[in-house]
Design a protein around this motif. Structure first.
Motif, PDB file in Angstrom:
ATOM      1  N   LYS A  64      17.159   1.502   8.841  1.00 52.09           N
ATOM      2  CA  LYS A  64      16.656   0.183   9.208  1.00 52.09           C
ATOM      3  C   LYS A  64      15.200   0.157   8.771  1.00 52.09           C
ATOM      4  CE  LYS A  64      15.976  -2.716  13.249  1.00 52.09           C
ATOM      5  NZ  LYS A  64      16.523  -4.020  12.991  1.00 52.09           N
ATOM      6  N   HIS A  65      14.792  -0.956   8.208  1.00 47.56           N
ATOM      7  CA  HIS A  65      13.499  -0.994   7.559  1.00 47.56           C
ATOM      8  C   HIS A  65      12.721  -2.199   7.990  1.00 47.56           C
ATOM      9  CE1 HIS A  65      12.773   1.834   4.361  1.00 47.56           C
ATOM     10  NE2 HIS A  65      14.063   1.877   4.118  1.00 47.56           N
ATOM     11  N   TYR A  66      11.461  -2.217   7.641  1.00 45.60           N
ATOM     12  CA  TYR A  66      10.680  -3.457   7.562  1.00 45.60           C
ATOM     13  C   TYR A  66      10.701  -4.280   8.835  1.00 45.60           C
ATOM     14  CZ  TYR A  66      13.003  -2.392   3.093  1.00 45.60           C
ATOM     15  OH  TYR A  66      13.564  -1.765   2.030  1.00 45.60           O
ATOM     16  N   ALA A  67      11.168  -3.736   9.922  1.00 48.54           N
ATOM     17  CA  ALA A  67      11.483  -4.589  11.058  1.00 48.54           C
ATOM     18  C   ALA A  67      10.300  -4.791  11.996  1.00 48.54           C
ATOM     19  CB  ALA A  67      12.655  -3.993  11.821  1.00 48.54           C
ATOM     20  N   TYR A 127       0.847  -1.207   0.000  1.00 57.39           N
ATOM     21  CA  TYR A 127       0.000   0.000   0.000  1.00 57.39           C
ATOM     22  C   TYR A 127       0.877   1.249   0.000  1.00 57.39           C
ATOM     23  CZ  TYR A 127      -4.556  -2.206   0.618  1.00 57.39           C
ATOM     24  OH  TYR A 127      -5.706  -2.913   0.414  1.00 57.39           O
ATOM     25  N   GLY A 128       0.441   2.262  -0.751  1.00 52.98           N
ATOM     26  CA  GLY A 128       1.163   3.533  -0.785  1.00 52.98           C
ATOM     27  C   GLY A 128       0.361   4.605  -0.070  1.00 52.98           C
ATOM     28  N   LEU A 129       1.075   5.610   0.443  1.00 50.25           N
ATOM     29  CA  LEU A 129       0.401   6.758   1.053  1.00 50.25           C
ATOM     30  C   LEU A 129       0.493   7.917   0.067  1.00 50.25           C
ATOM     31  CD1 LEU A 129      -1.023   8.118   3.405  1.00 50.25           C
ATOM     32  CD2 LEU A 129       1.219   8.659   4.367  1.00 50.25           C
ATOM     33  N   ARG A 181       8.613   0.647  10.287  1.00 49.21           N
ATOM     34  CA  ARG A 181       7.722  -0.518  10.440  1.00 49.21           C
ATOM     35  C   ARG A 181       7.614  -1.260   9.105  1.00 49.21           C
ATOM     36  NH1 ARG A 181       4.725  -2.646  14.063  1.00 49.21           N
ATOM     37  NH2 ARG A 181       2.633  -1.922  13.541  1.00 49.21           N
ATOM     38  N   PRO A 182       7.165  -2.513   9.160  1.00 50.18           N
ATOM     39  CA  PRO A 182       7.012  -3.249   7.901  1.00 50.18           C
ATOM     40  C   PRO A 182       6.004  -2.567   6.978  1.00 50.18           C
ATOM     41  CG  PRO A 182       6.799  -4.718   9.796  1.00 50.18           C
ATOM     42  CD  PRO A 182       6.792  -3.327  10.339  1.00 50.18           C
ATOM     43  N   SER A 183       6.242  -2.608   5.674  1.00 54.90           N
ATOM     44  CA  SER A 183       5.300  -2.021   4.713  1.00 54.90           C
ATOM     45  C   SER A 183       3.957  -2.749   4.812  1.00 54.90           C
ATOM     46  CB  SER A 183       5.843  -2.166   3.293  1.00 54.90           C
ATOM     47  OG  SER A 183       6.999  -1.380   3.126  1.00 54.90           O
ATOM     48  N   PRO A 184       2.855  -2.015   4.608  1.00 55.94           N
ATOM     49  CA  PRO A 184       1.523  -2.620   4.717  1.00 55.94           C
ATOM     50  C   PRO A 184       1.148  -3.406   3.458  1.00 55.94           C
ATOM     51  CG  PRO A 184       1.351  -0.244   4.359  1.00 55.94           C
ATOM     52  CD  PRO A 184       2.812  -0.565   4.353  1.00 55.94           C
ATOM     53  N   THR A 185       0.624  -4.594   3.631  1.00 52.14           N
ATOM     54  CA  THR A 185       0.187  -5.374   2.480  1.00 52.14           C
ATOM     55  C   THR A 185      -1.330  -5.607   2.497  1.00 52.14           C
ATOM     56  OG1 THR A 185       0.767  -7.397   3.676  1.00 52.14           O
ATOM     57  CG2 THR A 185       2.407  -6.531   2.143  1.00 52.14           C
ATOM     58  N   ARG A 186      -2.016  -5.023   3.471  1.00 52.29           N
ATOM     59  CA  ARG A 186      -3.479  -4.978   3.443  1.00 52.29           C
ATOM     60  C   ARG A 186      -3.946  -3.730   4.196  1.00 52.29           C
ATOM     61  NH1 ARG A 186      -3.547 -10.130   7.448  1.00 52.29           N
ATOM     62  NH2 ARG A 186      -2.607 -11.124   5.623  1.00 52.29           N
ATOM     63  N   ALA A 187      -5.212  -3.347   3.965  1.00 46.53           N
ATOM     64  CA  ALA A 187      -5.712  -2.079   4.508  1.00 46.53           C
ATOM     65  C   ALA A 187      -5.606  -2.024   6.040  1.00 46.53           C
ATOM     66  CB  ALA A 187      -7.154  -1.864   4.053  1.00 46.53           C
ATOM     67  N   ALA A 188      -5.820  -3.166   6.694  1.00 45.40           N
ATOM     68  CA  ALA A 188      -5.774  -3.185   8.167  1.00 45.40           C
ATOM     69  C   ALA A 188      -4.397  -2.775   8.685  1.00 45.40           C
ATOM     70  CB  ALA A 188      -6.145  -4.571   8.683  1.00 45.40           C
ATOM     71  N   HIS A 189      -3.333  -3.084   7.934  1.00 44.78           N
ATOM     72  CA  HIS A 189      -1.984  -2.680   8.356  1.00 44.78           C
ATOM     73  C   HIS A 189      -1.834  -1.163   8.306  1.00 44.78           C
ATOM     74  CE1 HIS A 189      -0.433  -6.782   6.644  1.00 44.78           C
ATOM     75  NE2 HIS A 189      -1.084  -6.932   7.785  1.00 44.78           N
ATOM     76  N   VAL A 190      -2.433  -0.564   7.268  1.00 47.20           N
ATOM     77  CA  VAL A 190      -2.368   0.896   7.153  1.00 47.20           C
ATOM     78  C   VAL A 190      -3.104   1.512   8.346  1.00 47.20           C
ATOM     79  CG1 VAL A 190      -2.865   2.903   5.714  1.00 47.20           C
ATOM     80  CG2 VAL A 190      -2.353   0.716   4.626  1.00 47.20           C
ATOM     81  N   SER A 191      -4.281   0.961   8.662  1.00 46.60           N
ATOM     82  CA  SER A 191      -5.064   1.451   9.808  1.00 46.60           C
ATOM     83  C   SER A 191      -4.254   1.415  11.087  1.00 46.60           C
ATOM     84  CB  SER A 191      -6.304   0.585  10.040  1.00 46.60           C
ATOM     85  OG  SER A 191      -7.222   0.794   9.026  1.00 46.60           O
ATOM     86  N   GLU A 192      -3.587   0.265  11.319  1.00 46.72           N
ATOM     87  CA  GLU A 192      -2.768   0.091  12.521  1.00 46.72           C
ATOM     88  C   GLU A 192      -1.807   1.263  12.709  1.00 46.72           C
ATOM     89  OE1 GLU A 192      -2.037  -4.593  12.483  1.00 46.72           O
ATOM     90  OE2 GLU A 192      -0.172  -3.443  12.457  1.00 46.72           O
TER      91      GLU A 192
END
Ligand code: TXA
Ligand code: MG
Length: 348
Positions: free
Chosen positions: A238-241, A45-47, A157-168
């Motif tokens: 540091k990324h994606y962690a 997901y992109g912002l 934080r890890p990149s979001p792969t569904r909408a719920a991750h973006v919400s978090e």
């Protein structure tokens, strides 16, 4: 009197058939007004924000907590838009455009004066991507302007792969999230620098070095990442962690299994251990927090990895053991993300 913080209700816009065009129109309207809207692409997901609205672009850095020296990718829905954003497009660009655009490839080109310095962190170059996702394409078309869009997560934080991750990460901080379900690829796009005579892969992704070389008919280089000289500004962070400590096991499959089992045993009663591994490994980790990375190899694991990191955090796992994968096809990108997120690598 203390002024209350502005409280935002982040809209969740569905893309189910009956409301899809309405949601896209609404999201596009918000973007044109200078709001931030998260949207699905085939990678993550992109912002999104209007590339021509500096105030909106500034907001992106603020809500993500993104360092100012990390430039953004500009998303387009046509090659015509690229010609407006970049100058002197090399022949290599047109060859790649023909083969892999739209798709999960970002190219770095010389920027035109249409692109403000805040977008590129002051660099004379601009990163451009033409995503291959029906919702992203429709939104870009409806918005009528290119959209800058970093991954829609809080920085680090890890990149979001569904909408719920973006919400978090971003609920209450952005205007809307367009929900397009799960991302097909799950890792960020390949970033390729086309501003030098020999192209350089700055970030591996699902478009591999081999595919690029085959399309161009020449060898390309891989940007070496050192803390002092990162291949691309973003690669030094540091990324994606996940929040928990992450150990990646690499090498022979049978030995990976036995060392992971031994590690789990040795940590019993001391730490909350979680295991990320292929489906076939499940039976060996019945008494452990285990999350499957699927059964078809690196592409399945790529699709599941960031969601699994977030799930481990939710389960309050403080030590994650992850199986390494062969570095073929998307396996190269997968291992790049795993190694960057890892606190330790064990070769067996
Ligand atoms: O798949 C993707 O690329 C996703 C989706 C939303 O399109 N976007 C994404 O954006 O991953 P972000 O901001 O998380 O990562 C962009 C990467 C960073 O490593 C950044 O440093 C690099 O691209 N980048 C951007 N502009 C650049 C430039 N002009 N020169 C070199 N690297 C650049
Ligand atoms: Mg990112």
């Amino acid at each position: 009197m203390v002024k209350p913080l502005p409280s935002f209700k982040t809209l969740r816009l569905s893309t189910s058939k009956d409301v899809r065009s309405q949601s896209i129109r609404r999201a596009a309207r918000l973007l044109r007004k200078g709001e931030l809207v998260a949207f699905p692409t085939e990678t993550v997901y992109g912002l999104g924000a209007n590339v021509f609205d500096p105030a909106a672009v500034r907001k992106i850095f603020k809500v993500k907590g993104r360092p100012q020296d990390n430039p953004l990718i500009v998303h387009v829905h046509s090659l015509q838009q690229v010609q407006f954003l970049a100058t002197s497009l090399p022949v290599m660009f047109w060859v790649l455009a023909d083969r892999v655009m739209p798709g999960p490839l970002t190219v770095v080109l010389r920027k035109s004066s249409a692109v403000a310095g805040i977008v590129t962190a002051g660099l004379p170059t601009v990163a451009i991507r033409f995503p291959d996702h029906p919702v992203a394409k429709a939104l870009l078309r409806e918005a009528g302007v290119p959209l800058v869009a970093p991954s829609a997560n809080i920085s680090g934080r890890p990149s979001p792969t569904r909408a719920a991750h973006v919400s978090e990460d971003l609920d209450g901080r952005i205007a809307a999230i367009v929900d397009g379900g799960n991302c097909r690829i799950g890792l960020e796009s390949t970033v390729l620098d086309l501003t030098r005579s020999v192209p350089v892969v700055l970030r591996p992704g699902s478009v591999t070095k081999g595919e690029i070389e085959k399309a161009l008919g020449i060898r390309v280089r891989v940007g070496r990442n050192t803390a002092k000289r990162p291949a691309s500004p973003g690669m030094k962070y540091k990324h994606y962690a996940p929040q928990g400590e992450l150990i990646v096991f690499e090498g022979d499959r049978t030995r990976i299994l036995s060392s992971m089992k031994a590690f789990v045993q040795s940590m019993k009663g001391r730490r909350t251990v979680g295991v990320l591994a292929r489906e076939e490994m499940a039976a060996h980790f019945k008494d452990t927090e285990y999350i499957s990375l699927g059964s078809t190899g690196p592409s399945d694991a790529a699709r599941r990895l960031f969601a699994a990191f977030r799930e481990m955090d939710r389960r309050k796992v403080d030590l994650i053991l992850c199986e390494g994968f062969p570095e073929e096809s998307i396996g190269t990108a997968l291992m790049n993300r795993l190694r960057k997120a890892a606190t330790r690598r064990i070769r067996v």
